[in-house]
Write a protein that holds these residues in place. Structure first.
Motif, mmCIF file in Angstrom:
data_model
loop_
_atom_site.group_PDB
_atom_site.id
_atom_site.type_symbol
_atom_site.label_atom_id
_atom_site.label_comp_id
_atom_site.label_asym_id
_atom_site.label_seq_id
_atom_site.Cartn_x
_atom_site.Cartn_y
_atom_site.Cartn_z
ATOM 1 N N ILE A 1 0.891 -1.111 0.015
ATOM 2 C CA ILE A 1 -0.153 -0.151 0.152
ATOM 3 C C ILE A 1 0.959 1.248 0.181
ATOM 4 C CG2 ILE A 1 -1.795 1.234 1.382
ATOM 5 C CD1 ILE A 1 -2.933 -1.641 0.334
ATOM 6 N N ALA A 2 0.410 2.130 -0.874
ATOM 7 C CA ALA A 2 1.253 3.788 -0.801
ATOM 8 C C ALA A 2 0.485 4.664 -0.230
ATOM 9 C CB ALA A 2 1.739 3.817 -2.344
ATOM 10 N N ASP A 3 1.126 5.596 0.477
ATOM 11 C CA ASP A 3 0.128 6.506 1.187
ATOM 12 C C ASP A 3 -0.064 7.484 -0.065
ATOM 13 O OD1 ASP A 3 -0.634 8.763 2.466
ATOM 14 O OD2 ASP A 3 0.830 8.276 4.167
ATOM 15 N N LEU A 4 -1.414 7.300 -0.723
ATOM 16 C CA LEU A 4 -1.663 7.979 -1.887
ATOM 17 C C LEU A 4 -1.833 9.610 -1.733
ATOM 18 C CD1 LEU A 4 -4.506 5.733 -3.092
ATOM 19 C CD2 LEU A 4 -2.002 5.817 -3.783
ATOM 20 N N VAL B 1 1.470 -15.110 4.050
ATOM 21 C CA VAL B 1 0.139 -14.776 3.395
ATOM 22 C C VAL B 1 -0.066 -13.073 3.164
ATOM 23 C CG1 VAL B 1 -2.566 -14.494 3.228
ATOM 24 C CG2 VAL B 1 -1.365 -16.384 4.160
ATOM 25 N N TYR B 2 0.107 -12.592 1.738
ATOM 26 C CA TYR B 2 -0.224 -11.147 1.829
ATOM 27 C C TYR B 2 -1.715 -10.451 1.735
ATOM 28 C CZ TYR B 2 4.623 -11.462 0.316
ATOM 29 O OH TYR B 2 6.097 -11.703 0.276
ATOM 30 N N TRP B 3 -1.995 -9.797 2.639
ATOM 31 C CA TRP B 3 -3.403 -9.284 2.629
ATOM 32 C C TRP B 3 -3.325 -7.908 3.410
ATOM 33 C CZ3 TRP B 3 -7.572 -9.185 6.318
ATOM 34 C CH2 TRP B 3 -8.754 -8.639 6.078
ATOM 35 N N PRO B 4 -3.802 -6.968 2.755
ATOM 36 C CA PRO B 4 -3.309 -5.447 3.665
ATOM 37 C C PRO B 4 -4.245 -5.406 4.876
ATOM 38 C CG PRO B 4 -4.472 -5.247 1.538
ATOM 39 C CD PRO B 4 -4.117 -6.620 1.669
ATOM 40 N N GLY B 5 -5.153 -6.156 5.201
ATOM 41 C CA GLY B 5 -6.069 -6.289 6.193
ATOM 42 C C GLY B 5 -5.474 -6.859 7.555
ATOM 43 N N PHE B 6 -4.456 -7.461 7.639
ATOM 44 C CA PHE B 6 -3.894 -8.041 8.688
ATOM 45 C C PHE B 6 -3.112 -6.943 9.473
ATOM 46 C CE2 PHE B 6 -3.019 -11.924 6.428
ATOM 47 C CZ PHE B 6 -4.458 -13.026 6.985
ATOM 48 N N GLU B 7 -3.297 -6.886 10.917
ATOM 49 C CA GLU B 7 -2.789 -5.607 11.525
ATOM 50 C C GLU B 7 -1.389 -5.628 11.477
ATOM 51 O OE1 GLU B 7 -4.419 -4.961 15.265
ATOM 52 O OE2 GLU B 7 -6.704 -5.114 14.359
ATOM 53 N N GLU C 1 -1.348 0.653 8.572
ATOM 54 C CA GLU C 1 -2.145 1.745 9.077
ATOM 55 C C GLU C 1 -2.460 2.801 7.800
ATOM 56 O OE1 GLU C 1 -3.265 2.611 12.066
ATOM 57 O OE2 GLU C 1 -2.330 0.667 12.804
ATOM 58 N N ILE C 2 -1.478 2.652 6.864
ATOM 59 C CA ILE C 2 -1.985 3.490 5.727
ATOM 60 C C ILE C 2 -3.204 2.844 5.081
ATOM 61 C CG2 ILE C 2 -1.112 4.370 3.484
ATOM 62 C CD1 ILE C 2 1.757 3.637 4.665
ATOM 63 N N ALA C 3 -3.394 1.617 4.792
ATOM 64 C CA ALA C 3 -4.647 0.948 4.143
ATOM 65 C C ALA C 3 -5.821 1.548 5.046
ATOM 66 C CB ALA C 3 -4.482 -0.466 4.353
ATOM 67 N N LYS C 4 -5.549 1.523 6.409
ATOM 68 C CA LYS C 4 -6.856 1.548 7.151
ATOM 69 C C LYS C 4 -7.241 3.043 7.102
ATOM 70 C CE LYS C 4 -7.078 1.849 11.743
ATOM 71 N NZ LYS C 4 -6.703 1.504 12.988
#
Ligand code: P1T
Length: 379
Positions: free
Chosen positions: A150-153, A272-278, A284-287
């Motif tokens: 995830i990039a900080d857009l 496992v790659y999934w951006p919803g894992f804490e 934090e950026i994804a959230k």
């Protein structure tokens, strides 16, 4: 209007001649003119078509933009943006990208004297330190394909603005239901509409959405002059697909979470790659910038060489082994040999696209059946 209402209604009114509630498929290449230049806004379907116009207006509304442009593929949309560049210009982009995007950068546009610099888009210092006076475009995927970085857009948007650099976000993996890059500073949002926007794996299409009118005119020039525009039947199908985007995305996100959580505990899975894992490095950026975490999950198989990975990839019964993503049906893909085969091995392995990586596009089937399928594959 809120998202679900826009998905169903934006750009669409009952047909003025018949009252048809669904936008008709205007299967015509040309339009009558009463005298040269005296027409109803449509001249020739390479440039304008009413079915496509309804779709483009709906896409613009969903991405909170003013203008939408539909293309015959995601790659045709990307190509149109790249035509804005000149020899000597530099582009900063991510080190994890769809293989076809890498290919058009390095095997098509590099030949025209454009330089591409690949950075870790999760690391702002890496991005910032590569900006110079020749940098004319920043091209970001977030989440990335297939490692789901995830990039900080918003922060990249500020950097782009400060340095007067055109900023494009490929929003294919998130869809406008999960994030709206124009609201975070992007100049253009790009989509492979083949994926979540259409959602039924029966159309190949691309899209650009933006707010700036002069930029829209420059892009429209190439759209019409080069002609990578889709036909009305495909525009109709994507318009129909959009009507359930919000419902499908909710189900993709729920199933994605269940599948990712199941796989993470599995002894045969190394990672496992999934951006919803804490504990995902960019959680934090994804959230902050996404409304949920999506239905794409990538996995590294434990102690599997290429042959064993191929055997496992061929064993799925509910998931189908195929390229693409974002349809209602679940797909499994082997990036190293399929979608990312045009990236040199050493380059892709550096970011994690190893021979034992599989990418899952988690569909909207019953999650119990998806997990049962994974269970039988790994048993
Ligand atoms: O396939 P097309 O509609 O031309 O879109 C290209 C494209 C652009 N950007 C991203 C992030 C993509 O994932 C794609 C297409 N990707 C696949 C076909 C795939 O399986 O990853």
């Amino acid at each position: 209007m809120k998202f679900a209402t826009k998905a169903i209604h934006a750009g669409q009114e009952a047909d003025p001649t018949t009252g048809a509630v669904m936008t008709p498929i205007y299967q015509t290449s040309t339009y009558q003119q009463l005298e040269p230049g005296n027409h109803k806004g449509f001249e020739y379907s390479r440039g304008t078509n009413p079915t496509r116009k309804a779709l483009e207006d709906c896409l613009a509304a969903l991405e909170n933009g003013k203008f939408g442009l539909a293309f015959s593929s995601g790659m045709a949309a990307t190509d149109t943006v790249l035509r804005l560049l000149n020899p000597g210009d530099e582009v900063i982009t991510g080190d994890d990208l769809y293989g076809g995007t890498y290919r058009i950068f390095m095997k098509v546009y590099e030949n025209y004297g454009i330089k591409f610099v690949f950075v870790n888009t999760s690391d702002l210092n890496d991005l910032q330190s590569n900006i110079n006076s020749k940098t004319k475009l920043i091209w970001i995927e977030s989440p990335t394909n297939p490692i789901l970085k995830i990039a900080d857009l918003q922060v990249i948007g500020e950097l782009a603005k400060k340095n007067n650099i055109l900023y494009v976000v490929d929003n294919t993996f998130a869809s406008p239901y999960l994030q709206n890059p124009l609201d975070l500073g992007a100049d253009i949002v790009m989509h492979s509409a083949t994926k979540y926007l259409n959602g039924h794996s029966d159309v190949v299409m691309g899209a650009l959405i933006l707010n700036d009118e002069s930029l829209f005119k420059r892009l429209w020039f190439y759209y019409n002059a080069v002609g990578g525009t889709p036909g009305p039947q495909d525009a109709f199908l994507v318009l129909r697909g959009l009507k359930t985007l919000h419902l499908r995305m909710k189900a993709h996100c729920e199933n994605g979470r269940k599948v990712a959580t199941y796989l993470r505990k599995h002894p045969k899975i190394e990672k496992v790659y999934w951006p919803g894992f804490e504990d995902h490095p960019d959680f934090e950026i994804a959230k902050k910038q996404m409304r949920d975490f999506g239905g794409m999950v990538s996995i590294v198989l434990k102690n599997a060489d290429l042959a064993e990975t191929f055997r496992i990839a061929s064993r799925f019964k509910v998931f189908t082994l195929a390229e693409s993503l974002g349809g209602v049906e679940s797909l499994v893909n082997h990036p190293a040999s399929m979608t990312h085969g045009s990236i040199p091995k050493e380059k892709r392995e550096r970011v994690g696209v190893v021979d034992n990586l599989l990418r899952l596009s988690v569909g909207v089937e019953d999650p119990d059946d998806l997990i049962a399928d994974l269970e039988q594959v790994f048993s």
